[in-house]
Design a protein around this motif. Structure first.
Motif, PDB file in Angstrom:
ATOM      1  N   TRP A  91      -1.853  65.428 -75.252  1.00  9.44           N
ATOM      2  CA  TRP A  91      -2.785  64.386 -74.820  1.00  9.44           C
ATOM      3  C   TRP A  91      -3.992  64.304 -75.750  1.00  9.44           C
ATOM      4  O   TRP A  91      -4.414  63.223 -76.143  1.00  9.44           O
ATOM      5  CB  TRP A  91      -3.238  64.638 -73.385  1.00  9.44           C
ATOM      6  N   ARG A  92      -4.539  65.463 -76.115  1.00  6.83           N
ATOM      7  CA  ARG A  92      -5.701  65.451 -77.010  1.00  6.83           C
ATOM      8  C   ARG A  92      -5.358  64.808 -78.346  1.00  6.83           C
ATOM      9  O   ARG A  92      -6.176  64.108 -78.942  1.00  6.83           O
ATOM     10  CB  ARG A  92      -6.204  66.881 -77.226  1.00  6.83           C
ATOM     11  N   ARG A 111      14.323  65.707 -71.516  1.00  7.55           N
ATOM     12  CA  ARG A 111      14.542  65.971 -70.085  1.00  7.55           C
ATOM     13  C   ARG A 111      13.316  65.690 -69.215  1.00  7.55           C
ATOM     14  O   ARG A 111      13.379  65.857 -68.001  1.00  7.55           O
ATOM     15  CB  ARG A 111      14.963  67.444 -69.884  1.00  7.55           C
ATOM     16  N   TYR A 112      12.207  65.253 -69.827  1.00  9.91           N
ATOM     17  CA  TYR A 112      10.998  65.025 -69.048  1.00  9.91           C
ATOM     18  C   TYR A 112      10.373  63.680 -69.417  1.00  9.91           C
ATOM     19  O   TYR A 112      10.561  63.154 -70.517  1.00  9.91           O
ATOM     20  CB  TYR A 112       9.970  66.141 -69.282  1.00  9.91           C
ATOM     21  N   LEU A 113       9.597  63.189 -68.476  1.00  6.28           N
ATOM     22  CA  LEU A 113       8.824  61.968 -68.699  1.00  6.28           C
ATOM     23  C   LEU A 113       7.511  62.120 -67.952  1.00  6.28           C
ATOM     24  O   LEU A 113       7.495  62.517 -66.777  1.00  6.28           O
ATOM     25  CB  LEU A 113       9.602  60.750 -68.205  1.00  6.28           C
ATOM     26  N   GLN A 114       6.415  61.830 -68.640  1.00  4.93           N
ATOM     27  CA  GLN A 114       5.092  61.919 -68.022  1.00  4.93           C
ATOM     28  C   GLN A 114       4.350  60.606 -68.223  1.00  4.93           C
ATOM     29  O   GLN A 114       4.329  60.061 -69.320  1.00  4.93           O
ATOM     30  CB  GLN A 114       4.273  63.057 -68.633  1.00  4.93           C
ATOM     31  N   LEU A 115       3.724  60.118 -67.147  1.00  8.04           N
ATOM     32  CA  LEU A 115       2.912  58.905 -67.202  1.00  8.04           C
ATOM     33  C   LEU A 115       1.474  59.264 -66.855  1.00  8.04           C
ATOM     34  O   LEU A 115       1.214  59.883 -65.818  1.00  8.04           O
ATOM     35  CB  LEU A 115       3.444  57.862 -66.222  1.00  8.04           C
ATOM     36  N   ARG A 116       0.554  58.904 -67.723  1.00 10.54           N
ATOM     37  CA  ARG A 116      -0.876  59.093 -67.482  1.00 10.54           C
ATOM     38  C   ARG A 116      -1.561  57.732 -67.496  1.00 10.54           C
ATOM     39  O   ARG A 116      -1.072  56.789 -68.134  1.00 10.54           O
ATOM     40  CB  ARG A 116      -1.515  59.963 -68.575  1.00 10.54           C
ATOM     41  N   ASP A 117      -2.711  57.633 -66.816  1.00  8.09           N
ATOM     42  CA  ASP A 117      -3.489  56.404 -66.977  1.00  8.09           C
ATOM     43  C   ASP A 117      -4.321  56.530 -68.254  1.00  8.09           C
ATOM     44  O   ASP A 117      -4.262  57.537 -68.963  1.00  8.09           O
ATOM     45  CB  ASP A 117      -4.341  56.102 -65.749  1.00  8.09           C
ATOM     46  N   ALA A 118      -5.109  55.510 -68.563  1.00 16.18           N
ATOM     47  CA  ALA A 118      -5.808  55.475 -69.848  1.00 16.18           C
ATOM     48  C   ALA A 118      -6.885  56.541 -69.967  1.00 16.18           C
ATOM     49  O   ALA A 118      -7.334  56.851 -71.085  1.00 16.18           O
ATOM     50  CB  ALA A 118      -6.420  54.094 -70.068  1.00 16.18           C
ATOM     51  N   GLU A 122      -3.004  62.171 -64.682  1.00 18.49           N
ATOM     52  CA  GLU A 122      -1.549  62.102 -64.511  1.00 18.49           C
ATOM     53  C   GLU A 122      -1.173  61.198 -63.341  1.00 18.49           C
ATOM     54  O   GLU A 122      -1.705  61.324 -62.244  1.00 18.49           O
ATOM     55  CB  GLU A 122      -0.980  63.505 -64.281  1.00 18.49           C
ATOM     56  N   VAL A 123      -0.276  60.270 -63.614  1.00 16.17           N
ATOM     57  CA  VAL A 123       0.241  59.367 -62.583  1.00 16.17           C
ATOM     58  C   VAL A 123       1.595  59.849 -62.085  1.00 16.17           C
ATOM     59  O   VAL A 123       1.898  59.782 -60.891  1.00 16.17           O
ATOM     60  CB  VAL A 123       0.362  57.932 -63.141  1.00 16.17           C
ATOM     61  N   ALA A 124       2.424  60.337 -62.996  1.00 15.86           N
ATOM     62  CA  ALA A 124       3.758  60.833 -62.610  1.00 15.86           C
ATOM     63  C   ALA A 124       4.225  61.864 -63.621  1.00 15.86           C
ATOM     64  O   ALA A 124       4.019  61.713 -64.824  1.00 15.86           O
ATOM     65  CB  ALA A 124       4.751  59.685 -62.538  1.00 15.86           C
TER      66      ALA A 124
END
Length: 744
Positions: A91-92, A111-118, A122-124
């Motif tokens: 992220w940094r 095998r992974y998926l990550q969703l963050r807002d701006a 973390e959203v998911a």
């Protein structure tokens, strides 16, 4: 073409069936297919960066308007998401791709998926083998194609669901803001041009109706005539008439002959400039509103649920961004009048919906940035970026590099030691390069020394004039921005949109002058600085009036820069009152052509021994080099000449400092670049040429390459007194009265 053996699988199963043994970039086509099918995006809206190198995100999801609203990265190792430390590092590293239009950041591994807002929240976090395609679609619904719409973003902002002020305006953040504002400027300018055309059709309809009524009512009773005409007037808003009868003609009048073609509001170039400047002024206003919010000087109106409170107040104007900005401006004008009292560009908020979409998109973009720590100089940079070079050339206006500004300020206003608040004027301030830079230095110096500045006293000491209404508007915004950062008092901003070269003091009994016009005609300042525009004198607006005011320097080779010098030093023909106080200083960038121009000779005559002005420093920038080649200091075609003058009678033993830098920028000259010439030698006619008139026995030029040791040598060319001889004759052995040889 044979069908892939995995073609029958759903997108998630196909993704999980890949072996991920090849190089990372080779999986980009699979990544595009996976996300396109999973989230419902057209394939051309899922973009992967197939070029190697830094500077671009691996993955971008474009919304319906083409904005990169989701950016992301693909990694072959699952630890980049599964391991918290690696994930935080990712992220940094990748947050640099978040801009004003970014709403989400998506990280994907095999095998992974990550969703963050701006903001990075973390959203998911999804372990893909445990998901199904349907569940995955539900959990990723916030970034589905159905949500990738401007309307959804605006709704989220209005409802207070969008985070705000999460992008810091460090150098990288400022660069992002510049890019976002360039896009908004283009959108707003296009919308303003369309709106102007639509309003003009409406205005022509009004004019046609009124003229037809006037013809048909020629023989009618006066009461009937007034009643019918009043009804026609009532059908069309006053703002429409003001636009075409006051604001646009005034704008055209101020630009005048600086734009090719007729001096009429209908000139396409004037219309183009009017639409562009109106759009840029609207951006400046929105930025100022955001600045007040982030500095805590007003409650939130454009962010953090401000529009939601607006929605609670109104029922049918929730999508009218123009109405939102107009009402917020009207309210805040009670506390900060200057930014909101300008009328020339206010028409842009009176349009019937043409501006709303572009304005909404601007508000969404600037929502992301934290303006609380932003330097007051940013608006000037924005102005310079918005104004194309060809337009600057037509206006005779050129960007003054900060290093040149600093040089002049160090020699003038920043060297003032008697008072904390000397009065400073830039009579052609443009977007505020000199004034804002001066304010910036004063604030930084006070901070370093632990001195508290009085924002009210400081604001009263800084003055600017400019003919360009938008430039004056932006200059005023920047100064107010800086004063408010001091968070003390209620500052006044003395920047006025006017023609600096006019002088109405002789007709003051006939007209009411504005405070700026009164100051222009009657006031004196401790320091006058600037880089006045280069426009041929005969092309200057109000040419006959200007000619009458500046007969001494009006000529075939004169230009407005020369007139500004004369006005600052001598005053106009109406009052003969200089802008500079006795003992004060003048620092200006002028054309190097003035040095040997006969048109400038009357100006240089004010510097002669026994006169009121002294030449203190001359900086000649013709020979600046970079990597062995001549370097242009800026985009002007002229050689820059910097003059530092003092309104103090010179003494014969004074020295003129001449600096010819070989490289730039630099704060101080190298010893070999500087020469000092005694004042009595600098204007000695045996050293400095005279014009044909040969009056008063002094030279009439500036010699930027003269060195102190040259003067005795040049005087040797006059062995018989006042008549020069050829160098070979001058070098012949001379004899004293005692007939002793006196070698050359």
């Amino acid at each position: 073409m044979p069908r892939s053996p995995r073609a029958h699988l759903d997108p998630l199963s196909r993704w999980l069936s890949l072996d991920f043994s090849r190089p990372e970039r080779s999986y980009y086509p699979d990544l595009r297919d996976f996300l396109s099918e999973l989230l419902g995006y057209p394939r051309d809206k899922v973009v992967t960066e197939d070029r190697s190198g830094e500077g671009y995100p691996d993955l971008v999801l474009l919304n319906a308007q083409g904005d990169p609203w989701v950016v992301g990265d693909f990694k072959l190792e699952d630890r980049h998401i599964a391991d918290p430390a690696s994930n935080a590092a990712l992220w940094r590293e990748k947050r640099k791709y978040v801009t004003g239009t970014t709403r989400y950041v998506l990280f994907v591994t095999p095998r992974y998926l990550q969703l963050r807002d701006a903001t990075g929240k973390e959203v998911a976090l999804l372990h893909l083998p445990r998901e199904t395609t349907d569940l995955l679609r539900q959990k990723l619904a916030p970034i589905s194609w159905e949500k990738a719409r401007h309307e959804e973003d605006w709704k989220a902002l209005v409802e207070g669901r969008l985070p705000y002020a999460y992008l810091v305006l460090d150098p990288e953040g400022t660069r992002k803001l510049q890019e976002d504002l360039k896009v908004s400027f283009a959108e707003l300018t296009e919308a303003a041009s369309r709106a102007l055309l639509a309003l003009e059709e409406r205005y022509q309809e009004y004019r046609g109706k009124r003229e037809e009524a006037e013809r048909n009512l020629a023989g009618a009773l006066e009461e009937t005539r007034r009643r019918i005409l009043a009804r026609i007037e009532g059908e069309y808003p006053e703002a429409l008439k003001a636009l075409f009868e006051r604001h646009l003609p005034r704008f055209a009048d101020q630009y005048g002959r600086e734009i090719e073609g007729e001096e009429e509001p209908g000139n396409p170039r004037i219309r183009e400039a009017f639409a562009a400047d109106s759009a840029a002024a609207l951006i400046a206003r929105v930025l100022f509103l955001r600045f007040l919010e982030d500095l805590g000087l007003t409650k939130r109106r454009l962010t953090d649920g401000g529009p939601e409170r607006w929605r609670e107040f109104v029922q049918f104007l929730t999508d009218k961004a123009t109405a939102l900005v107009k009402v917020a401006s009207l309210d805040l004008s009670q506390a900060y009048a200057e930014p909101f009292e300008e009328e020339t560009f206010s028409w842009i908020l009176e349009t019937n919906g043409e501006m709303d979409l572009a304005l909404q998109r601007l508000i969404l973009r600037v929502n992301a940035y934290d303006f609380s720590g932003l330097s007051e100089e940013v608006l000037g940079d924005i102005y310079q970026n918005f104004l194309p070079p060809d337009k600057r050339k037509r206006l005779g206006e050129f960007y003054t590099p900060k290093e040149v500004v600093d040089l002049i300020l160090r020699e003038t206003a920043l060297a003032h030691g008697e008072s904390l608040y000397p009065e400073v004027l830039d009579p052609a301030c443009g977007s505020g390069s000199f004034l804002v830079r001066y304010l910036h230095h004063r604030m930084e110096d006070a901070k370093a020394r632990g001195v508290h500045l009085d924002s009210e006293a400081l604001s009263r000491s800084i003055w600017g004039f400019d003919l360009n209404p938008f430039a004056a508007y932006v200059s005023m915004f920047q100064l107010l921005w800086g004063f408010l950062r001091l968070k003390k008092g209620k500052p006044e901003v003395h920047v006025y949109n006017l023609n600096s070269l006019l002088d109405d003091s002789d007709i003051a009994f006939l007209v009411k002058r504005s405070p700026g016009e009164e100051a222009r005609d009657e006031k004196e300042w401790d320091y006058v600085v600037g880089n006045p525009p280069y426009i041929r004198a005969e092309r200057a607006k109000y040419g006959q009036a200007i000619r009458d005011l500046y007969r001494e320097v009006w000529g075939q080779n004169g230009d407005t820069g020369l007139l500004f010098l004369w006005r600052a030093m001598r005053g106009s023909g109406a009052t003969a009152k200089p802008w500079v106080k006795k003992g004060g200083k003048l620092g200006m960038v002028v054309s190097g052509g003035y040095a040997n121009s006969e048109a400038a000779a009357p100006v240089w005559s004010l510097l002669w021994p026994g006169k009121e002005w002294s030449l203190r420093k001359l900086v000649w920038m013709e020979f600046v080099e970079e990597n062995g080649r001549q370097k242009n200091i800026w985009d002007a075609a002229r050689i820059p000449l910097v003059l530092i003058l003092e309104r103090t009678p010179p003494k014969e033993e004074d020295e003129v400092e001449i600096w010819v830098p070989s490289s730039w920028p630099k704060e101080a000259p190298e010893p070999h670049e500087v020469s000092r010439v005694r004042y009595r030698d600098f204007f000695d006619p045996k050293v400095n040429p005279q014009g044909e008139a040969r009056v008063n026995g002094y030279g009439e030029y500036l010699l930027p390459l003269l060195r102190g040791e040259d003067a005795p040598l040049l005087k040797k060319l006059y062995p018989g007194g006042e008549i020069a001889v050829f160098l070979t004759e001058a070098m012949e052995t001379q004899y004293t009265r005692q007939k002793r040889p006196q070698p050359f």
